[in-house]
Design a protein around this motif. Structure first.
Motif, PDB file in Angstrom:
ATOM      1  N   ILE A   1      44.915  47.729  49.887  1.00  0.00           N
ATOM      2  CA  ILE A   1      45.062  47.446  48.309  1.00  0.00           C
ATOM      3  C   ILE A   1      46.493  46.912  48.184  1.00  0.00           C
ATOM      4  O   ILE A   1      46.764  45.954  47.338  1.00  0.00           O
ATOM      5  N   MET A   2      47.636  47.285  49.277  1.00  0.00           N
ATOM      6  CA  MET A   2      48.946  46.541  48.952  1.00  0.00           C
ATOM      7  C   MET A   2      48.777  44.959  49.038  1.00  0.00           C
ATOM      8  O   MET A   2      49.399  44.300  48.531  1.00  0.00           O
ATOM      9  N   MET A   3      47.860  44.626  50.167  1.00  0.00           N
ATOM     10  CA  MET A   3      47.765  43.133  50.706  1.00  0.00           C
ATOM     11  C   MET A   3      47.015  42.661  49.276  1.00  0.00           C
ATOM     12  O   MET A   3      47.364  41.456  49.046  1.00  0.00           O
ATOM     13  N   TRP A   4      46.258  43.202  48.912  1.00  0.00           N
ATOM     14  CA  TRP A   4      45.145  42.573  47.799  1.00  0.00           C
ATOM     15  C   TRP A   4      46.331  42.440  46.659  1.00  0.00           C
ATOM     16  O   TRP A   4      46.253  41.363  46.048  1.00  0.00           O
ATOM     17  N   PHE A   5      46.932  43.507  46.341  1.00  0.00           N
ATOM     18  CA  PHE A   5      47.812  43.407  45.111  1.00  0.00           C
ATOM     19  C   PHE A   5      48.949  42.411  45.041  1.00  0.00           C
ATOM     20  O   PHE A   5      49.172  41.460  44.340  1.00  0.00           O
ATOM     21  N   PHE A   6      49.768  42.256  46.311  1.00  0.00           N
ATOM     22  CA  PHE A   6      50.750  41.239  46.570  1.00  0.00           C
ATOM     23  C   PHE A   6      50.102  39.898  46.388  1.00  0.00           C
ATOM     24  O   PHE A   6      50.853  39.003  46.015  1.00  0.00           O
ATOM     25  N   TYR A   7      49.021  39.612  46.944  1.00  0.00           N
ATOM     26  CA  TYR A   7      48.519  38.360  46.942  1.00  0.00           C
ATOM     27  C   TYR A   7      47.966  37.856  45.549  1.00  0.00           C
ATOM     28  O   TYR A   7      48.150  36.744  45.128  1.00  0.00           O
ATOM     29  N   VAL A   8      47.344  38.701  44.895  1.00  0.00           N
ATOM     30  CA  VAL A   8      46.946  38.519  43.419  1.00  0.00           C
ATOM     31  C   VAL A   8      48.188  38.152  42.744  1.00  0.00           C
ATOM     32  O   VAL A   8      48.400  37.113  41.881  1.00  0.00           O
ATOM     33  N   LEU A   9      49.377  38.773  43.039  1.00  0.00           N
ATOM     34  CA  LEU A   9      50.786  38.527  42.039  1.00  0.00           C
ATOM     35  C   LEU A   9      51.109  37.121  42.523  1.00  0.00           C
ATOM     36  O   LEU A   9      51.586  36.197  41.889  1.00  0.00           O
ATOM     37  N   TRP A  10      50.785  36.867  43.933  1.00  0.00           N
ATOM     38  CA  TRP A  10      51.727  35.659  44.396  1.00  0.00           C
ATOM     39  C   TRP A  10      50.804  34.329  43.906  1.00  0.00           C
ATOM     40  O   TRP A  10      51.421  33.397  43.419  1.00  0.00           O
ATOM     41  N   ARG A  11      49.597  34.717  44.022  1.00  0.00           N
ATOM     42  CA  ARG A  11      48.624  33.567  43.704  1.00  0.00           C
ATOM     43  C   ARG A  11      48.373  33.421  42.120  1.00  0.00           C
ATOM     44  O   ARG A  11      47.566  32.539  41.591  1.00  0.00           O
ATOM     45  N   ARG A  12      48.634  34.690  41.531  1.00  0.00           N
ATOM     46  CA  ARG A  12      48.347  34.756  40.120  1.00  0.00           C
ATOM     47  C   ARG A  12      46.856  34.846  39.767  1.00  0.00           C
ATOM     48  O   ARG A  12      46.509  34.019  38.828  1.00  0.00           O
ATOM     49  N   CYS A  13      46.139  35.403  40.553  1.00  0.00           N
ATOM     50  CA  CYS A  13      44.555  35.409  40.380  1.00  0.00           C
ATOM     51  C   CYS A  13      44.211  36.651  39.504  1.00  0.00           C
ATOM     52  O   CYS A  13      43.955  37.670  40.217  1.00  0.00           O
ATOM     53  N   PHE A  14      44.394  36.190  38.331  1.00  0.00           N
ATOM     54  CA  PHE A  14      44.098  37.651  37.408  1.00  0.00           C
ATOM     55  C   PHE A  14      42.762  37.446  36.761  1.00  0.00           C
ATOM     56  O   PHE A  14      42.524  38.103  35.686  1.00  0.00           O
ATOM     57  N   VAL A  15      41.909  36.660  37.229  1.00  0.00           N
ATOM     58  CA  VAL A  15      40.352  36.495  36.812  1.00  0.00           C
ATOM     59  C   VAL A  15      39.490  37.536  37.622  1.00  0.00           C
ATOM     60  O   VAL A  15      39.645  37.546  38.752  1.00  0.00           O
ATOM     61  N   PHE A  16      38.837  38.358  36.839  1.00  0.00           N
ATOM     62  CA  PHE A  16      38.158  39.601  37.510  1.00  0.00           C
ATOM     63  C   PHE A  16      36.531  39.406  36.641  1.00  0.00           C
ATOM     64  O   PHE A  16      36.497  38.973  35.761  1.00  0.00           O
TER      65      PHE A  16
END
Length: 463
Positions: free
Chosen positions: A63-78
Motif C-alpha cells: 500500500i505504501m509503494m502504491w501511495f507514494f507512486y500515486v503521489l509522485w506521478r500524480r495519478c489521481f484517476v480511478f
C-alpha cells in the motif's frame, strides 16, 4: 464500453514503468502478500493483543509503494469500482473518528473493526494497479493452488495426529498465542462439542470457522482453474472432505450451498446430453455417501454434525439469535441510530460480532452496510458476473463470493485476518480478468471492423 484501467501512462511510459525496479519490487510484494495470507495467515506475533502478522506487514508495504507512486506521478484517476471502494473506506474512516471522539470504546475495541474496513479494502486497489497482464493472474492462481495444498496437508495431518504435533510457532500459529498456553487451539472457540476436548481442524488458520470461511472463498476459483479433469475432480473431493473436517457449521452450510449451485449449473449446462446429466446426478449423490463414511472416521465431528441440523440449533443460530434479536429490538426503539449505528456514540443493547451484516449495522448503520456491500456487489454484478459464461475461473470466483455473501449472515469471520484481505483479493482478480476480457473483445471487434473496411475498399477499387 470498457471502463478505463488505472494505468494512465502512454504506451512507451507504460512499458518503461513495467520494467522499472519499483514495479518489479511492488509485484514481488503483492505475490508474497497473497501467498502468505492464503497459506500462513497467522504467521507473526501480537502487540498489545493486536495481531501483527507477516501478511499484514507485506500488505502495508505494498500500500505504501502504491501511495507514494500515486503521489509522485500524480495519478489521481480511478475507475468507478476503485472510487466506490475508496468512498467506502472514507466513510468508515470518518465513522471511526467519531467513535474515537465519543470516547466510549477503547482503541483495542475499535481497531479490530477499523483495519478490515479501512485498510484491507486497499488490497483491491493495489492488485488492480500493479497487475497489468493476464499471465500475472495465472501465476497468482497457480500459486494459490499450491498454497491451498499446503493448507490441506497441514489440516489432514492435524486431524490424524493432533494439532499440537503439527504446529509451527510463529508460522502456522501466532507465536504470542502459542507461548501463552499449551492448549492455545482449545481457547480459540475450536471445540466441537460441550465437554469434549476434541478441536476443530485449524490447519494454518488457528480457528476452524476462519479456515472454513476462507477456503470457501478461494478454493472454487482454484478448482475451476485446473485444466486436467482428473486432477480437478480430485481437488474437488479433497476440498469437500476438508470442509467437513473443519468442524465448522458455517463451512458445512457453505459447502452445501456451493455444491447446490455447482450442481444446478452443471445439470443446466449439460441438459441436452442425457448421459452427462446422469453422471452429474451420480456425482452429486455419491458425495454425501463418501462424506458420511468420512465422518464415521471422526466420531466427535459426526456427533457435532448430528446436533447441528436440529430445529433448535438452526433457530438458535449457534447461540447468536438472542443477541441479534436484542440488537434488532434496539433499532426498532431507537430508529435515529439506524443510519450510522450506535457503536461508540451512545449506549445500546444487543450485539452481533460473528454475523457480519448485523455487526456492520451496529458499528456503522445502514450507511456502513452500503459502504461495505455496495462496492462488492457492483464489482460482482457489473464485471465478474458479466463474463461468467466465458471464463471458468470467473465462474469459480463468482461462486466463492456468492457463497461468502450468503454465509456471512451467520458468520463471515470478517474481523479476523485474513478474511477481508482474501475477499478483496478474489474480487480484484475477478475484476481485472473481466477488464482483460473486455479489452480482448474490443481488440477483436476493431480488427474485424478494420478487415471489413479493407475488404470494402478493395472491392470498390475492383469496381
Amino acid at each position: 464500453m470498457m471502463e478505463k484501467s488505472n494505468v494512465f501512462q502512454p504506451v512507451s511510459e507504460k512499458k518503461s514503468y513495467e520494467k522499472s525496479i519499483f514495479y518489479k519490487v511492488s509485484c514481488a510484494l503483492i505475490f508474497i502478500m497473497i501467498f502468505i495470507n492464503v497459506t500462513f495467515p497467522k504467521a507473526g506475533i501480537k502487540l498489545g493483543g493486536i495481531p501483527l502478522t507477516v501478511g499484514n506487514v507485506f500488505l502495508m508495504l505494498t500500500i505504501m509503494m502504491w501511495f507514494f507512486y500515486v503521489l509522485w506521478r500524480r495519478c489521481f484517476v480511478f475507475s468507478t469500482a476503485e472510487k466506490l471502494v475508496i468512498l467506502g473506506c472514507v466513510y468508515w474512516l470518518i465513522r471511526f473518528m467519531l467513535t474515537m471522539i465519543g470516547g466510549r470504546v477503547g482503541m483495542s475495541g475499535w481497531v479490530g473493526f477499523f483495519v478490515p474496513l479501512v485498510i484491507y479494502p486497499f488490497t483491491f486497489i493495489v492488485i488492480n494497479y500493479f497487475i497489468v497482464e493476464q499471465r500475472q493472474i495465472d501465476k497468482i492462481i497457480r500459486m494459490l493452488m499450491w498454497g491451498s495444498v499446503v493448507v490441506f496437508i497441514f489440516g489432514f495431518l492435524q486431524a490424524a495426529f493432533g494439532i499440537e504435533r503439527f504446529s509451527i510457532p510463529g508460522l502456522t500459529v501466532n507465536y504470542t498465542d502459542y507461548i501463552s498456553s499449551t492448549n492455545w487451539y482449545a481457547e480459540k472457540y475450536n471445540g466441537v462439542q460441550e465437554g469434549v476436548t476434541y478441536s476443530k481442524t485449524v490447519s494454518t488458520y488457528q480457528n476452524g470457522n476462519l479456515l472454513g470461511v476462507n477456503i470457501l472463498l478461494f478454493c472454487p476459483m482454484i478448482y475451476e482453474s485446473i485444466e486436467n479433469k482428473a486432477w480437478r475432480n480430485i481437488y474437488m473431493l479433497v476440498f469437500v472432505l476438508f470442509c467437513i473436517l473443519t468442524g465448522s457449521k458455517t463451512c458445512w452450510v457453505g459447502i452445501i450451498i456451493y455444491l447446490f449451485i455447482k450442481g444446478v449449473v452443471v445439470i443446466n449446462r449439460k441438459w441436452a446430453d442425457g448421459r452427462k446429466v446422469q453422471f452429474a446426478c451420480l456425482v452429486i449423490a455419491v458425495i454425501p455417501v463418501m462424506a458420511a463414511i468420512f465422518l464415521g472416521m471422526f466420531p466427535q465431528i459426526m456427533e457435532r454434525f448430528k446436533d447441528s441440523f436440529t430445529f433448535k440449533n438452526i433457530n438458535d443460530l449457534s447461540g447468536r439469535s438472542q443477541s441479534m434479536n436484542e440488537l434488532i429490538n434496539y433499532f426498532i426503539v431507537k430508529t435515529e441510530w439506524i443510519l450510522t449505528g450506535p457503536y461508540g456514540l451512545t449506549s445500546y443493547w444487543g450485539s452481533s460480532y460473528e454475523m457480519v451484516y448485523f455487526c456492520i449495522l451496529m458499528i456503522g448503520g445502514v450507511a456502513g452496510l452500503i459502504a461495505f456491500l455496495g462496492p462488492v456487489l457492483y464489482i460482482l454484478v457489473k464485471y465478474i458476473g458479466r463474463h461468467v459464461k466465458d471464463s471458468k475461473v470467473l465462474k469459480g470466483i463468482c461462486h466463492g463470493v456468492v457463497v461468502y455473501i450468503i454465509i456471512a449472515f451467520v458468520e463471515g469471520a470478517l474481523w479476523l485476518p485474513p478474511t477481508a484481505i482474501n475477499l478483496w483479493m478474489v474480487l480484484a482478480l475477478g475484476y481485472k480478468m473481466s477488464l482483460f476480457m473486455e479489452e480482448k473483445e474490443n481488440e477483436n471487434r476493431n480488427r474485424c471492423q478494420t478487415a471489413q473496411k479493407t475488404e470494402s475498399r478493395d472491392r470498390n477499387l475492383c469496381v
